[in-house]
Design a protein around this motif. Structure first.
Motif, PDB file in Angstrom:
ATOM      1  N   ARG A  41       3.204 -11.597   4.564  1.00  0.00           N
ATOM      2  CA  ARG A  41       4.109 -11.196   3.399  1.00  0.00           C
ATOM      3  C   ARG A  41       3.827  -9.949   2.510  1.00  0.00           C
ATOM      4  O   ARG A  41       4.606  -9.182   2.262  1.00  0.00           O
ATOM      5  N   ARG A  42       2.464  -9.827   1.885  1.00  0.00           N
ATOM      6  CA  ARG A  42       2.006  -8.945   1.395  1.00  0.00           C
ATOM      7  C   ARG A  42       1.987  -7.474   2.024  1.00  0.00           C
ATOM      8  O   ARG A  42       2.530  -6.390   1.551  1.00  0.00           O
ATOM      9  N   LEU A  43       1.196  -7.548   3.353  1.00  0.00           N
ATOM     10  CA  LEU A  43       1.504  -6.478   4.243  1.00  0.00           C
ATOM     11  C   LEU A  43       2.754  -5.687   4.437  1.00  0.00           C
ATOM     12  O   LEU A  43       2.935  -4.770   4.282  1.00  0.00           O
ATOM     13  N   GLN A  44       3.808  -6.737   4.804  1.00  0.00           N
ATOM     14  CA  GLN A  44       4.916  -6.376   4.974  1.00  0.00           C
ATOM     15  C   GLN A  44       5.703  -5.774   4.100  1.00  0.00           C
ATOM     16  O   GLN A  44       6.350  -4.533   4.086  1.00  0.00           O
ATOM     17  N   SER A  45       5.555  -6.332   2.738  1.00  0.00           N
ATOM     18  CA  SER A  45       6.269  -5.573   1.468  1.00  0.00           C
ATOM     19  C   SER A  45       5.551  -4.121   1.252  1.00  0.00           C
ATOM     20  O   SER A  45       6.489  -3.302   1.202  1.00  0.00           O
ATOM     21  N   ARG A  46       4.095  -4.221   1.463  1.00  0.00           N
ATOM     22  CA  ARG A  46       3.555  -2.793   1.223  1.00  0.00           C
ATOM     23  C   ARG A  46       4.251  -1.976   2.219  1.00  0.00           C
ATOM     24  O   ARG A  46       4.588  -0.764   1.936  1.00  0.00           O
ATOM     25  N   LEU A  47       4.296  -2.147   3.393  1.00  0.00           N
ATOM     26  CA  LEU A  47       4.728  -1.015   4.333  1.00  0.00           C
ATOM     27  C   LEU A  47       6.288  -0.777   4.263  1.00  0.00           C
ATOM     28  O   LEU A  47       6.432   0.358   4.560  1.00  0.00           O
TER      29      LEU A  47
END
Length: 141
Positions: A41-47
């Motif tokens: 979830r964190r990586l997806q949001s950042r990308l």
């Protein structure tokens, strides 16, 4: 339905578990975290936030860009290891995040990507089922 039947194996979602008997991936076992894990979830949001506005319309990201984001998220936060993946000379292919991203991004290896997604979807089974499966899916000593 009992409320307890809805419980997921939260530990496996966040830490990962080995999954075998994956459709179209005969002989390959994957260690994966579950879909929706905190790292994903964190990586997806950042990308998504880093995606240029020209590739976002009305809050949606272009489908090709979203596929790239999903591949990165699967490679970096879901797929943790594999066992039984061989090259054309029947030699084991060592796991690496870079190889994982390459295989997940290759359209000709779509069954591999689908297998990773399948494994991630089932790793969060109910607590009782997850505990039973973990006992049978541990790597051999």
């Amino acid at each position: 339905m009992k409320l307890s039947a809805l419980k997921i194996n939260a530990t496996a979602v966040e830490e990962g578990a080995w999954v075998d008997n994956i459709p179209e991936l005969g002989g390959i076992r994957l260690k994966v975290r579950g879909h929706g894990n905190a790292h994903y979830r964190r990586l997806q949001s950042r990308l998504i936030e880093a995606t240029p506005r020209s590739q976002r319309q009305r809050g949606s990201v272009d489908s090709d860009v979203m596929d790239q984001i999903t591949n990165k998220c699967l490679a970096q936060t879901v797929l943790l290891d594999w066992d039984g993946l061989l090259d054309d000379n029947d030699q084991p292919i060592p796991f690496s995040a870079e190889a994982a991203l390459a295989y997940l991004s290759d359209p000709s290896l779509r069954p591999f990507r689908d297998g990773v997604a399948f494994a991630a979807a089932i790793v969060a089974q109910t607590e009782e089922e997850g505990a039973k499966d973990d006992a049978g899916n541990s790597p051999s000593a």
